[in-house]
Design a protein around this motif. Structure first.
Motif, mmCIF file in Angstrom:
data_model
loop_
_atom_site.group_PDB
_atom_site.id
_atom_site.type_symbol
_atom_site.label_atom_id
_atom_site.label_comp_id
_atom_site.label_asym_id
_atom_site.label_seq_id
_atom_site.Cartn_x
_atom_site.Cartn_y
_atom_site.Cartn_z
ATOM 1 N N VAL A 167 18.910 12.058 25.090
ATOM 2 C CA VAL A 167 20.095 12.332 25.893
ATOM 3 C C VAL A 167 21.283 11.616 25.270
ATOM 4 C CG1 VAL A 167 21.184 12.111 28.142
ATOM 5 C CG2 VAL A 167 18.741 12.617 27.991
ATOM 6 N N ARG A 168 22.242 12.396 24.836
ATOM 7 C CA ARG A 168 23.454 11.819 24.274
ATOM 8 C C ARG A 168 24.375 11.376 25.395
ATOM 9 N NH1 ARG A 168 27.263 15.904 21.501
ATOM 10 N NH2 ARG A 168 27.899 16.094 23.674
ATOM 11 N N GLU A 169 24.908 10.201 25.289
ATOM 12 C CA GLU A 169 25.796 9.677 26.318
ATOM 13 C C GLU A 169 27.136 10.400 26.283
ATOM 14 O OE1 GLU A 169 26.142 5.378 26.741
ATOM 15 O OE2 GLU A 169 24.666 5.196 25.158
ATOM 16 N N PRO A 170 27.830 10.421 27.434
ATOM 17 C CA PRO A 170 29.205 10.929 27.415
ATOM 18 C C PRO A 170 30.066 10.015 26.553
ATOM 19 C CG PRO A 170 28.732 9.865 29.502
ATOM 20 C CD PRO A 170 27.433 9.956 28.768
ATOM 21 N N ALA A 171 31.121 10.572 25.963
ATOM 22 C CA ALA A 171 31.926 9.790 25.028
ATOM 23 C C ALA A 171 33.354 10.292 24.996
ATOM 24 C CB ALA A 171 31.320 9.862 23.625
ATOM 25 N N LEU A 172 34.267 9.403 24.626
ATOM 26 C CA LEU A 172 35.653 9.748 24.336
ATOM 27 C C LEU A 172 35.785 9.957 22.833
ATOM 28 C CD1 LEU A 172 37.383 7.080 26.593
ATOM 29 C CD2 LEU A 172 37.192 9.527 27.070
ATOM 30 N N VAL A 173 36.518 10.991 22.455
ATOM 31 C CA VAL A 173 36.659 11.338 21.040
ATOM 32 C C VAL A 173 37.843 10.588 20.444
ATOM 33 C CG1 VAL A 173 37.113 13.202 19.407
ATOM 34 C CG2 VAL A 173 35.641 13.613 21.402
ATOM 35 N N LEU A 174 37.573 9.826 19.391
ATOM 36 C CA LEU A 174 38.606 9.109 18.646
ATOM 37 C C LEU A 174 38.583 9.590 17.196
ATOM 38 C CD1 LEU A 174 37.928 5.627 20.251
ATOM 39 C CD2 LEU A 174 39.893 7.119 20.716
ATOM 40 N N THR A 175 39.458 9.041 16.381
ATOM 41 C CA THR A 175 39.514 9.445 14.976
ATOM 42 C C THR A 175 38.426 8.731 14.194
ATOM 43 O OG1 THR A 175 41.904 9.780 15.135
ATOM 44 C CG2 THR A 175 40.969 9.578 12.928
ATOM 45 N N THR B 45 31.241 5.769 23.223
ATOM 46 C CA THR B 45 30.259 6.175 24.229
ATOM 47 C C THR B 45 30.347 5.286 25.464
ATOM 48 O OG1 THR B 45 28.537 4.713 23.392
ATOM 49 C CG2 THR B 45 28.715 6.915 22.377
ATOM 50 N N ALA B 46 29.590 5.658 26.478
ATOM 51 C CA ALA B 46 29.556 4.855 27.701
ATOM 52 C C ALA B 46 29.083 3.431 27.404
ATOM 53 C CB ALA B 46 28.654 5.519 28.735
ATOM 54 N N SER B 47 28.061 3.294 26.568
ATOM 55 C CA SER B 47 27.569 1.955 26.229
ATOM 56 C C SER B 47 28.618 1.162 25.469
ATOM 57 C CB SER B 47 26.287 2.054 25.394
ATOM 58 O OG SER B 47 25.225 2.564 26.163
ATOM 59 N N ASP B 48 29.351 1.837 24.565
ATOM 60 C CA ASP B 48 30.441 1.161 23.848
ATOM 61 C C ASP B 48 31.494 0.679 24.838
ATOM 62 O OD1 ASP B 48 29.283 1.769 21.357
ATOM 63 O OD2 ASP B 48 30.359 3.668 21.205
ATOM 64 N N ALA B 49 31.856 1.532 25.786
ATOM 65 C CA ALA B 49 32.885 1.178 26.758
ATOM 66 C C ALA B 49 32.449 0.003 27.625
ATOM 67 C CB ALA B 49 33.214 2.388 27.633
ATOM 68 N N ALA B 50 31.175 -0.046 27.988
ATOM 69 C CA ALA B 50 30.675 -1.117 28.847
ATOM 70 C C ALA B 50 30.755 -2.474 28.174
ATOM 71 C CB ALA B 50 29.231 -0.823 29.246
ATOM 72 N N ARG B 51 30.801 -2.495 26.856
ATOM 73 C CA ARG B 51 30.855 -3.769 26.125
ATOM 74 C C ARG B 51 32.281 -4.265 25.896
ATOM 75 N NH1 ARG B 51 26.385 -1.263 23.388
ATOM 76 N NH2 ARG B 51 27.681 -0.532 21.662
ATOM 77 N N ALA C 248 23.700 8.830 38.170
ATOM 78 C CA ALA C 248 24.601 7.680 38.208
ATOM 79 C C ALA C 248 25.233 7.500 39.579
ATOM 80 C CB ALA C 248 25.683 7.829 37.140
ATOM 81 N N GLN C 249 24.528 7.918 40.609
ATOM 82 C CA GLN C 249 24.918 7.691 42.002
ATOM 83 C C GLN C 249 26.321 8.173 42.297
ATOM 84 O OE1 GLN C 249 24.227 3.728 43.389
ATOM 85 N NE2 GLN C 249 24.057 4.374 45.496
ATOM 86 N N GLY C 250 26.626 9.399 41.926
ATOM 87 C CA GLY C 250 27.863 10.020 42.333
ATOM 88 C C GLY C 250 29.028 9.811 41.400
ATOM 89 N N VAL C 251 28.940 8.926 40.446
ATOM 90 C CA VAL C 251 30.008 8.706 39.483
ATOM 91 C C VAL C 251 29.384 8.665 38.108
ATOM 92 C CG1 VAL C 251 31.832 7.161 38.720
ATOM 93 C CG2 VAL C 251 31.393 7.432 41.146
ATOM 94 N N ASN C 252 29.973 9.394 37.169
ATOM 95 C CA ASN C 252 29.290 9.530 35.887
ATOM 96 C C ASN C 252 29.272 8.225 35.119
ATOM 97 O OD1 ASN C 252 31.863 9.359 34.696
ATOM 98 N ND2 ASN C 252 31.382 10.933 33.208
ATOM 99 N N SER C 253 28.391 8.120 34.138
ATOM 100 C CA SER C 253 28.165 6.844 33.467
ATOM 101 C C SER C 253 29.341 6.401 32.619
ATOM 102 C CB SER C 253 26.894 6.923 32.614
ATOM 103 O OG SER C 253 26.956 8.016 31.721
ATOM 104 N N LEU C 254 30.210 7.324 32.198
ATOM 105 C CA LEU C 254 31.383 6.923 31.430
ATOM 106 C C LEU C 254 32.341 6.128 32.308
ATOM 107 C CD1 LEU C 254 32.843 7.113 28.700
ATOM 108 C CD2 LEU C 254 33.921 9.210 29.509
ATOM 109 N N SER C 255 32.626 6.643 33.491
ATOM 110 C CA SER C 255 33.508 5.903 34.391
ATOM 111 C C SER C 255 32.854 4.611 34.866
ATOM 112 C CB SER C 255 33.907 6.773 35.579
ATOM 113 O OG SER C 255 32.781 7.261 36.253
ATOM 114 N N ARG C 256 31.545 4.650 35.145
ATOM 115 C CA ARG C 256 30.848 3.437 35.572
ATOM 116 C C ARG C 256 30.927 2.358 34.489
ATOM 117 N NH1 ARG C 256 27.199 2.188 39.399
ATOM 118 N NH2 ARG C 256 27.047 4.328 40.090
#
Length: 525
Positions: free
Chosen positions: A385-393, A407-413, A435-443
């Motif tokens: 399962v690929r995590e949700p992610a924001l696209v950068l250069t 990715t979500a894991s990158d953002a959490a750090r 993710a209990q109603g809110v996606n893992s990227l926002s969490r």
């Protein structure tokens, strides 16, 4: 669990002001509803906690120590129960184990205290122990309310809590009916196109109609019974799971609609629920506790990343196929101007890299914004399962683990002290049932230290994203008001703007939602 909740509350009084009737039963049902609102979420949260902890040495040490201490405490508790069941022959051994259990309980409690102190948001979001009604009331401010909605196949149960009142209602609307209604509304809301779909200025027609009759019916079933309780609540926190998460409450209709659903004038004249309240979503009821015990921010700066160059991605990759987003540059420049931040606070194009995000000192930024494309979570053919992610250069040459995707894991750090993080990309608020109603990227950004998020509810239009985000931040600063109030005002302004007929459609003015502390003020103002 959902069936048990339904059975548990059927016999309760419909109104419970100040616990007038069956207070303990209502309170227990409220707690159980919190646990039942997302089956399986506990396992998903535990997995996410372990993954995030593994990347942070300080957090990992406390997390592992607390987990081991809790395991020891539970094991001793089990042994003691077994010995006591044996009676007198095991009395001496039981006394010794009881002493060990007391020590283990103290040790686990001390480690939990340290974990809560060092990482309060992490502890609350990964261990969502339910709150009692009185605890919620103590956290709410005078003009605030919290609404919890739990659809089941025996009906839908709705709780509304304010500082002085707690009520619940049952609707005959089943989970299947709620899903069908939400799907009809979502279909009309998600027809707006995607980021970059509209770049040219000028008036446009509404893309299509909006089923206001269904929006009115859903309002009457779930929200109308709460009118008296919510009448003085300017800000409503909403905890909801499943299909309803994809339908912002502001698009519900509070009076029988008239006119053509496709007519901008009729849409502008509609009694939208948005006209009554500002809204903020919470991942769980307990998230209000995490939001309220966060220290006030002393941050004043801004950091923005966007206008990613997707042309430099490898051929055949998903980001390579994404269009450039001309509106993201002006959006970030507009946010910097609204916050009176220097132009160097904005990283664009070749400078908007994953490495730049990781290396930036974001702890001094009151507002952090990403204006770009987003990729949803997806299961690959390999089963991964690929995590949700924001696209950068991406870098011109591969550099370590910099692949251009945050990715979500990158953002959490990340280490944030932000009052507001803006995720101005398509579907950044897309529901993730694990993710209990809110996606893992926002969490992940909540883990990282954001007090509130502004996320998109669907494929947001380029010009609309710029207008709503910049206007909301401008109003938040000018009026010294919470971010949910500011977004609410920006949405009402767009709704009434006759310069573009499409602005009257809820798919435009409700494109963003706030998650987290909707009352937080940018820059601690």
């Amino acid at each position: 669990m959902r069936a048990w909740i339904a059975a548990a509350v059927i016999g309760l009084s419909c109104v419970c002001p100040a616990y007038a009737q069956s207070p303990s039963s209502v309170d227990e049902a409220f707690k159980d509803a919190q646990l039942a609102s997302a089956p399986g979420a506990g396992v998903a949260l535990a997995d996410g906690a372990a993954r995030i902890a593994a990347a942070d040495p300080a957090l990992k040490s406390l997390f592992d120590a607390h987990r081991d201490a809790e395991a020891r405490r539970r094991a001793l508790d089990t042994v003691l129960a077994s010995l006591r069941a044996q009676g007198a022959p095991a009395a001496d051994r039981a006394r010794g184990v009881a002493v060990d259990l007391d020590q283990a309980t103290l040790a686990a409690g001390e480690l939990r205290r340290r974990l809560d102190q060092a990482f309060p948001a992490f502890a609350d979001l990964t261990d969502p122990a339910p709150l009692a009604i009185a605890q919620v009331q103590a956290l709410l401010r005078p003009e605030e309310a919290l609404v919890l909605i739990l659809p089941t196949e025996r009906g839908t149960y709705v709780w509304a809590v304010t500082q002085g009142t707690a009520v619940w209602r049952r609707s005959d609307l089943t989970a299947s009916s709620v899903e069908a209604s939400a799907s009809r509304l979502q279909a009309a809301l998600r027809t707006a196109g995607g980021r970059g779909a509209v770049d040219a200025a000028g008036p446009r027609r509404t893309a299509g109609g909006f089923d206001r009759a269904s929006a009115y019916a859903l309002y009457r079933a779930l929200w109308e019974p709460l009118e008296a309780t919510l009448s003085n609540s300017r800000l409503v926190y909403l905890v909801v799971d499943g299909p309803l998460r994809s339908v912002p409450p502001g698009v519900l209709v509070t009076a029988a609609p008239s006119g053509d659903d496709r007519d901008p004038a009729a849409l502008r004249g509609t009694a939208w629920l948005e006209r009554r309240h500002a809204f903020a979503f919470l991942p769980a009821v307990v998230s209000l506790k995490a939001a309220r015990r966060a220290d006030a921010s002393n941050s004043r700066g801004f950091a923005g990343f966007g206008d990613a160059d997707t042309r430099t991605y490898p051929e055949g990759s998903q980001p390579k196929s994404l269009a450039q987003l001309p509106g993201t540059r002006s959006e970030l420049d507009g946010l910097a101007h609204a916050l009176r931040s220097p132009r160097r606070a904005v990283r664009l194009g070749a400078d908007a890299t994953e490495a730049a995000v990781r290396s930036a000192d974001l702890s001094g930024a009151s507002v952090v914004a990403f204006a770009t494309h987003a990729l949803p979570a997806r299961e690959e053919t390999s089963g991964v399962v690929r995590e949700p992610a924001l696209v950068l250069t991406p870098p011109l040459r591969p550099e370590g683990d910099d692949d251009g995707l945050l990715t979500a894991s990158d953002a959490a750090r990340l280490r944030l002290n932000a009052d507001l993080v803006i995720l101005s990309a398509c579907d950044t608020g897309l529901d993730d049932p694990n993710a209990q109603g809110v996606n893992s990227l926002s969490r992940a950004f909540l883990y990282a230290g954001a007090r509130a998020l502004m996320v998109s509810n669907w494929r947001i239009r380029d010009d609309v994203a710029e207008r709503l985000s910049v206007r909301a931040v401008t109003l938040a600063r000018r009026n010294r008001q919470g971010v949910a109030y500011a977004l609410h005002s920006a949405a009402l302004e767009m709704m009434e703007d006759r310069s573009d007929p499409s602005f009257a459609h809820p798919s435009q003015w409700s494109s963003f939602s706030v998650i987290g502390d909707g009352a937080v003020r940018i820059g601690g103002g």
